[in-house]
Write an enzyme that holds these catalytic residues in place. Structure first.
Site, short mmCIF file in Angstrom:
data_model
loop_
_atom_site.label_atom_id
_atom_site.label_comp_id
_atom_site.label_asym_id
_atom_site.label_seq_id
_atom_site.Cartn_x
_atom_site.Cartn_y
_atom_site.Cartn_z
N TYR A 22 -10.70 16.78 -36.63
CA TYR A 22 -9.57 17.71 -37.08
C TYR A 22 -9.76 18.93 -37.90
CZ TYR A 22 -6.97 13.53 -35.74
OH TYR A 22 -6.17 12.64 -34.87
N HIS A 79 3.07 9.36 -29.65
CA HIS A 79 2.70 8.66 -28.61
C HIS A 79 3.49 7.21 -28.51
CE1 HIS A 79 -0.85 11.19 -28.82
NE2 HIS A 79 -1.17 10.64 -30.20
N HIS A 99 -0.96 20.01 -31.49
CA HIS A 99 -1.80 18.97 -32.00
C HIS A 99 -3.18 19.89 -32.01
CE1 HIS A 99 0.64 15.68 -30.67
NE2 HIS A 99 0.78 16.44 -29.87
N ARG A 110 -3.61 8.41 -26.41
CA ARG A 110 -3.14 9.72 -26.94
C ARG A 110 -2.77 10.69 -25.85
NH1 ARG A 110 -5.07 9.45 -32.00
NH2 ARG A 110 -6.77 8.23 -32.53
C1 DQA Z 1 -2.93 14.69 -33.70
C2 DQA Z 1 -3.16 13.81 -32.52
C3 DQA Z 1 -2.65 12.55 -32.68
O1 DQA Z 1 -3.13 11.62 -31.61
C4 DQA Z 1 -3.18 11.79 -33.94
O2 DQA Z 1 -2.51 10.38 -34.13
C5 DQA Z 1 -2.95 12.66 -35.05
C6 DQA Z 1 -3.24 14.08 -34.87
C7 DQA Z 1 -3.55 15.81 -33.77
O3 DQA Z 1 -2.93 16.97 -34.40
O4 DQA Z 1 -4.67 16.40 -32.91
O5 DQA Z 1 -2.51 11.91 -36.15
O6 DQA Z 1 -1.50 14.95 -33.38
#
Ligand code: DQA
Length: 143
Positions: A22, A79, A99, A110
């Site tokens: 992230y 999801h 995302h 995902r």
């Molecule tokens: C997310 C992707 C999701 O799968 C995950 O649960 C997150 C972050 C992203 O910003 O990449 O919490 O939304």
């Protein structure tokens, strides 16, 4: 023009949470970038984060009254949440799904989004830039 930036669960931990996935920016850093971009684009930005599905639904309902659109990262609720999908359908203002990570290069669960079909568009995989790209698109489309 007024835009809601809505962040879902666990995004309050950005900066320390799985930084290899992230990135190292905190949620505060991302919000500051969005507010700065909002000033540049001439739009007012309000940022909300919640770990609670119901609070996210309330924020979407509220946005119906005051906002022209929403940039939304629903985190893990993406999801699973039919309730968030129904809220987006109900409010009739454009919502952009964003995302940070490329969800399609990750676990199969995902790859499924409950909300994509009711969103105006979607940006994935560009880190914090997914939000700025989503905001730019929303403003351009709404102008
Ligand atoms: C997310 C992707 C999701 O799968 C995950 O649960 C997150 C972050 C992203 O910003 O990449 O919490 O939304």
């Amino acid at each position: 023009m007024k835009i809601l930036i809505l962040h879902g669960p666990n995004l309050n931990l950005l900066g320390t949470r799985e930084t290899e996935v992230y990135g190292s920016m905190t949620l505060g850093d991302i919000n500051a970038k969005l507010i700065e971009l909002g000033e540049e684009l001439g739009v007012k930005i309000k940022c909300i984060q919640s770990n609670h599905e119901g609070a996210l639904i309330d924020a979407l309902h509220d946005a119906r009254i005051w906002a022209n659109g929403v940039v939304f990262n629903p985190g893990g609720y993406t999801h699973t949440s039919i309730a968030l999908r129904d809220a987006i359908s109900a409010i009739q203002i454009p919502v952009i799904e964003v995302h940070l990570s490329n969800v399609y290069a990750r676990e199969e669960f995902r790859h499924v989004s409950m909300i994509s079909a009711v969103c105006k568009g979607k940006v994935v995989g560009f880190g914090w830039r997914s939000y700025t790209l989503g905001l730019r698109a929303l403003v351009e489309m709404s102008g």
